[in-house]
Structure formats: structure tokens, C-alpha cells
Design a protein around this motif. Structure first.
Motif, PDB file in Angstrom:
ATOM      1  N   TYR A 112     -18.139  33.682  41.171  1.00 10.25           N
ATOM      2  CA  TYR A 112     -18.755  32.653  42.004  1.00 10.25           C
ATOM      3  C   TYR A 112     -19.127  31.417  41.182  1.00 10.25           C
ATOM      4  CZ  TYR A 112     -21.905  30.024  44.882  1.00 10.25           C
ATOM      5  OH  TYR A 112     -22.492  28.978  45.568  1.00 10.25           O
ATOM      6  N   LYS A 113     -19.741  31.621  40.042  1.00  6.82           N
ATOM      7  CA  LYS A 113     -20.166  30.489  39.219  1.00  6.82           C
ATOM      8  C   LYS A 113     -18.969  29.677  38.748  1.00  6.82           C
ATOM      9  CE  LYS A 113     -24.478  32.617  37.632  1.00  6.82           C
ATOM     10  NZ  LYS A 113     -25.209  33.211  36.487  1.00  6.82           N
ATOM     11  N   ALA A 114     -17.886  30.344  38.395  1.00  2.74           N
ATOM     12  CA  ALA A 114     -16.685  29.626  37.958  1.00  2.74           C
ATOM     13  C   ALA A 114     -16.094  28.806  39.088  1.00  2.74           C
ATOM     14  CB  ALA A 114     -15.656  30.627  37.425  1.00  2.74           C
ATOM     15  N   LEU A 115     -16.004  29.394  40.276  1.00  3.97           N
ATOM     16  CA  LEU A 115     -15.425  28.673  41.406  1.00  3.97           C
ATOM     17  C   LEU A 115     -16.338  27.559  41.889  1.00  3.97           C
ATOM     18  CD1 LEU A 115     -13.885  31.637  43.453  1.00  3.97           C
ATOM     19  CD2 LEU A 115     -12.792  30.188  41.728  1.00  3.97           C
ATOM     20  N   ALA A 116     -17.653  27.807  41.911  1.00  2.00           N
ATOM     21  CA  ALA A 116     -18.589  26.778  42.358  1.00  2.00           C
ATOM     22  C   ALA A 116     -18.577  25.573  41.428  1.00  2.00           C
ATOM     23  CB  ALA A 116     -19.993  27.358  42.452  1.00  2.00           C
ATOM     24  N   ALA A 117     -18.273  25.806  40.140  1.00  2.00           N
ATOM     25  CA  ALA A 117     -18.195  24.718  39.167  1.00  2.00           C
ATOM     26  C   ALA A 117     -16.816  24.069  39.140  1.00  2.00           C
ATOM     27  CB  ALA A 117     -18.544  25.247  37.773  1.00  2.00           C
ATOM     28  N   ALA A 118     -15.907  24.533  40.018  1.00  2.00           N
ATOM     29  CA  ALA A 118     -14.511  24.071  40.019  1.00  2.00           C
ATOM     30  C   ALA A 118     -13.868  24.279  38.660  1.00  2.00           C
ATOM     31  CB  ALA A 118     -14.416  22.607  40.457  1.00  2.00           C
ATOM     32  N   GLN A 119     -14.214  25.400  38.026  1.00  2.00           N
ATOM     33  CA  GLN A 119     -13.650  25.774  36.729  1.00  2.00           C
ATOM     34  C   GLN A 119     -13.156  27.226  36.797  1.00  2.00           C
ATOM     35  OE1 GLN A 119     -16.991  24.981  34.085  1.00  2.00           O
ATOM     36  NE2 GLN A 119     -16.309  22.882  33.747  1.00  2.00           N
ATOM     37  N   PRO A 120     -12.146  27.480  37.603  1.00  2.00           N
ATOM     38  CA  PRO A 120     -11.686  28.858  37.772  1.00  2.00           C
ATOM     39  C   PRO A 120     -11.184  29.489  36.479  1.00  2.00           C
ATOM     40  CG  PRO A 120     -10.112  27.302  38.711  1.00  2.00           C
ATOM     41  CD  PRO A 120     -11.350  26.524  38.395  1.00  2.00           C
ATOM     42  N   GLU A 121     -10.835  28.656  35.516  1.00  2.00           N
ATOM     43  CA  GLU A 121     -10.361  29.189  34.235  1.00  2.00           C
ATOM     44  C   GLU A 121     -11.435  29.983  33.501  1.00  2.00           C
ATOM     45  OE1 GLU A 121     -11.829  24.945  33.580  1.00  2.00           O
ATOM     46  OE2 GLU A 121     -10.578  25.999  35.068  1.00  2.00           O
ATOM     47  N   ARG A 122     -12.675  29.838  33.899  1.00  2.00           N
ATOM     48  CA  ARG A 122     -13.753  30.612  33.288  1.00  2.00           C
ATOM     49  C   ARG A 122     -13.721  32.081  33.704  1.00  2.00           C
ATOM     50  NH1 ARG A 122     -18.830  26.835  34.722  1.00  2.00           N
ATOM     51  NH2 ARG A 122     -19.779  28.918  34.920  1.00  2.00           N
ATOM     52  N   ALA A 123     -13.024  32.392  34.796  1.00  2.00           N
ATOM     53  CA  ALA A 123     -12.988  33.777  35.275  1.00  2.00           C
ATOM     54  C   ALA A 123     -11.584  34.307  35.541  1.00  2.00           C
ATOM     55  CB  ALA A 123     -13.824  33.906  36.550  1.00  2.00           C
ATOM     56  N   PHE A 124     -10.583  33.427  35.492  1.00  2.00           N
ATOM     57  CA  PHE A 124      -9.220  33.830  35.827  1.00  2.00           C
ATOM     58  C   PHE A 124      -8.231  33.259  34.819  1.00  2.00           C
ATOM     59  CE2 PHE A 124     -11.625  33.788  39.766  1.00  2.00           C
ATOM     60  CZ  PHE A 124     -11.235  34.959  40.387  1.00  2.00           C
ATOM     61  N   GLN A 125      -7.060  33.848  34.813  1.00  2.00           N
ATOM     62  CA  GLN A 125      -5.980  33.317  33.995  1.00  2.00           C
ATOM     63  C   GLN A 125      -4.642  33.642  34.658  1.00  2.00           C
ATOM     64  OE1 GLN A 125      -6.107  35.209  30.139  1.00  2.00           O
ATOM     65  NE2 GLN A 125      -6.279  37.263  30.996  1.00  2.00           N
ATOM     66  N   GLY A 126      -3.580  33.120  34.079  1.00  2.00           N
ATOM     67  CA  GLY A 126      -2.242  33.451  34.545  1.00  2.00           C
ATOM     68  C   GLY A 126      -1.987  33.112  35.999  1.00  2.00           C
ATOM     69  N   LYS A 127      -1.331  34.036  36.688  1.00  2.00           N
ATOM     70  CA  LYS A 127      -0.934  33.834  38.083  1.00  2.00           C
ATOM     71  C   LYS A 127      -2.133  33.552  38.979  1.00  2.00           C
ATOM     72  CE  LYS A 127       0.167  37.568  40.360  1.00  2.00           C
ATOM     73  NZ  LYS A 127       0.958  38.758  40.802  1.00  2.00           N
ATOM     74  N   GLU A 128      -3.198  34.305  38.811  1.00  2.00           N
ATOM     75  CA  GLU A 128      -4.375  34.114  39.674  1.00  2.00           C
ATOM     76  C   GLU A 128      -4.962  32.718  39.504  1.00  2.00           C
ATOM     77  OE1 GLU A 128      -6.887  37.339  38.542  1.00  2.00           O
ATOM     78  OE2 GLU A 128      -5.835  38.804  39.795  1.00  2.00           O
ATOM     79  N   LEU A 129      -5.053  32.262  38.263  1.00  2.00           N
ATOM     80  CA  LEU A 129      -5.580  30.921  38.013  1.00  2.00           C
ATOM     81  C   LEU A 129      -4.691  29.866  38.660  1.00  2.00           C
ATOM     82  CD1 LEU A 129      -7.508  28.945  36.650  1.00  2.00           C
ATOM     83  CD2 LEU A 129      -6.163  29.205  34.541  1.00  2.00           C
ATOM     84  N   ALA A 130      -3.381  30.025  38.530  1.00  2.00           N
ATOM     85  CA  ALA A 130      -2.448  29.056  39.117  1.00  2.00           C
ATOM     86  C   ALA A 130      -2.586  29.013  40.640  1.00  2.00           C
ATOM     87  CB  ALA A 130      -1.017  29.412  38.720  1.00  2.00           C
ATOM     88  N   LEU A 131      -2.744  30.162  41.268  1.00  2.00           N
ATOM     89  CA  LEU A 131      -2.881  30.199  42.726  1.00  2.00           C
ATOM     90  C   LEU A 131      -4.195  29.570  43.176  1.00  2.00           C
ATOM     91  CD1 LEU A 131      -1.446  33.773  43.347  1.00  2.00           C
ATOM     92  CD2 LEU A 131      -0.430  31.628  44.147  1.00  2.00           C
ATOM     93  N   LEU A 132      -5.264  29.796  42.434  1.00  2.00           N
ATOM     94  CA  LEU A 132      -6.541  29.161  42.774  1.00  2.00           C
ATOM     95  C   LEU A 132      -6.446  27.646  42.662  1.00  2.00           C
ATOM     96  CD1 LEU A 132      -8.824  31.739  41.016  1.00  2.00           C
ATOM     97  CD2 LEU A 132      -9.056  31.076  43.418  1.00  2.00           C
ATOM     98  N   ARG A 133      -5.843  27.168  41.613  1.00  2.00           N
ATOM     99  CA  ARG A 133      -5.685  25.710  41.470  1.00  2.00           C
ATOM    100  C   ARG A 133      -4.811  25.151  42.582  1.00  2.00           C
ATOM    101  NH1 ARG A 133      -5.002  25.780  34.844  1.00  2.00           N
ATOM    102  NH2 ARG A 133      -7.215  25.442  34.362  1.00  2.00           N
ATOM    103  N   HIS A 134      -3.844  25.929  43.006  1.00  2.00           N
ATOM    104  CA  HIS A 134      -2.946  25.492  44.079  1.00  2.00           C
ATOM    105  C   HIS A 134      -3.712  25.305  45.385  1.00  2.00           C
ATOM    106  CE1 HIS A 134       0.971  25.085  46.050  1.00  2.00           C
ATOM    107  NE2 HIS A 134       0.484  25.844  47.024  1.00  2.00           N
TER     108      HIS A 134
END
Length: 208
Positions: A112-134
Motif C-alpha cells: 500500500y505504501k509503495a502504491l500510494a507513493a506512486a513508487q511501485p518499484e519499492r514493492a514489485f519488480q519484473g513483470k508485476e512492476l511493468a504491469l503496474l506502471r502500465h
């Protein structure tokens, strides 16, 4: 219509006790523990046919056994979309749902904190991170989407079915967020975090 303590929206939401016929049958299908009806569904009560469409789409996108990605990650995509739209209702419900699925409060809070800060890279990587940014770009800058965005997802390891799932989750939450934000719907009286079962039946709407 101004909001009052009996009506958690800017338009009238028909109470269960006043419902009848088609609306009552739909209320009975989407009810949760204790028989409560979430306000996101009650928001359709003056045009109940739209509740039926909404429920079928929600079930298909998030809680259908035909989806390939895990439900907890689909919830993350929905939460990030909803954060991008500042839709507190959807964030509250779906973060509660994510927490129930993960059964790990520390991990859920970190996500939650990573997504709320618009910094998904703090909690995700690879495919999941790319899909979140998408989904973030598709929500905030849909006019800037291009074929290269899909190529980047494939390069990150997502297959076309997973790309479709992420697209559908993003599109669904943008619809739902605008329904909720546009009508001023609150979570007052709702039980957070319940959801229909993850089955292949589009008729399984009752929340647990």
C-alpha cells in the motif's frame, strides 16, 4: 440532493427494506455477511439493470477462475488504478480484500505504501512492476498509449493473456471509480474486504 446520515451518496440509494421485484432479486444475489449490500451496488438501485451489468463485469475481471494471474495481484492493479483516480471507496474496499488474501499485514502495508507513493518499484519488480506502471499510464494518460507499451510488457515477461487481464482490471476500475466519485458514494455501513468466490460461474455474486 444533499447527503444525509441515512444515505451514503449524493443521489438516493434504495434501502433493501424498500426494494422489490427485480431490484430485490439483485440485492439478494450481491448481499454479503449479515445480508448487507455494499454501497457500490446500491448506487445502481434506481436503474437496477446496470447493477446486473456491473456485477457480471466485476466477477469476470477479478473473481473468475478463467483468469491466469493471482487474485491478490489483480487487486493490486485495481488499487493502483483507484489511487491514481483518488477513489477512496475502491482503495478502502480492495486494500481490505488484498489484506485478507495475503494474510500478511506487513507485506500488505508495504504494498500500500509503495502504491500510494506512486513508487511501485519499492514493492514489485519484473513483470508485476511493468504491469503496474502500465495501468497507471492507461489511467492518467490514455491518449498517450501506443503499441510500444505492449511490447515493453512482453519484454518484461507478460504474455498477451496477462496483458489483457491487466487492461481489463484497469478499465473496470476506471469505470467503477467514476461511478463512485461521480455520485459521492461512501463506505458508510459497508463491510470492507468481502468478495464473490473465485469460480467459473458469472452467477456467483454473493460476497463472503
Amino acid at each position: 440532493m444533499d447527503r444525509d446520515s441515512r444515505n451514503p451518496a449524493w443521489i438516493r440509494l434504495v434501502p433493501y427494506a424498500e426494494s422489490e421485484g427485480y431490484l430485490r432479486s439483485l440485492y439478494d444475489r450481491v448481499k454479503g455477511p449479515g445480508g448487507q449490500i455494499d454501497n457500490v451496488m446500491r448506487a445502481h438501485s434506481l436503474r437496477p439493470h446496470t447493477m446486473e451489468g456491473h456485477s457480471a463485469l466485476y466477477k469476470a475481471v477479478l473473481h473468475h477462475a478463467g483468469n491466469g494471474m493471482p487474485v491478490w495481484f489483480l487487486e493490486c492493479l485495481g488499487i493502483y488504478t483507484s489511487l491514481s483516480n483518488a477513489c477512496g471507496y475502491s482503495v478502502a474496499h480492495h486494500f481490505a480484500g488484498l489484506s485478507r488474501l495475503l494474510q500478511d499485514d506487513a507485506r500488505a502495508q508495504a504494498i500500500y505504501k509503495a502504491l500510494a507513493a506512486a513508487q511501485p518499484e519499492r514493492a514489485f519488480q519484473g513483470k508485476e512492476l511493468a504491469l503496474l506502471r502500465h495501468v497507471r499510464k492507461l489511467t492518467l494518460e490514455p491518449q498517450k498509449m501506443e503499441q510500444a507499451d505492449i511490447a515493453a510488457l512482453r519484454e518484461a515477461g507478460a504474455d498477451d493473456g496477462e496483458i489483457l487481464e491487466a487492461n481489463q482490471v484497469c478499465a473496470y476500475f476506471n469505470y467503477s471509480n467514476r461511478l463512485l466519485n461521480g455520485l459521492g458514494v461512501t463506505t458508510e455501513g459497508d463491510v470492507l474486504g468481502t468478495s464473490p468466490p473465485n469460480t467459473d460461474s458469472l452467477q456467483d455474486w454473493e460476497h463472503h
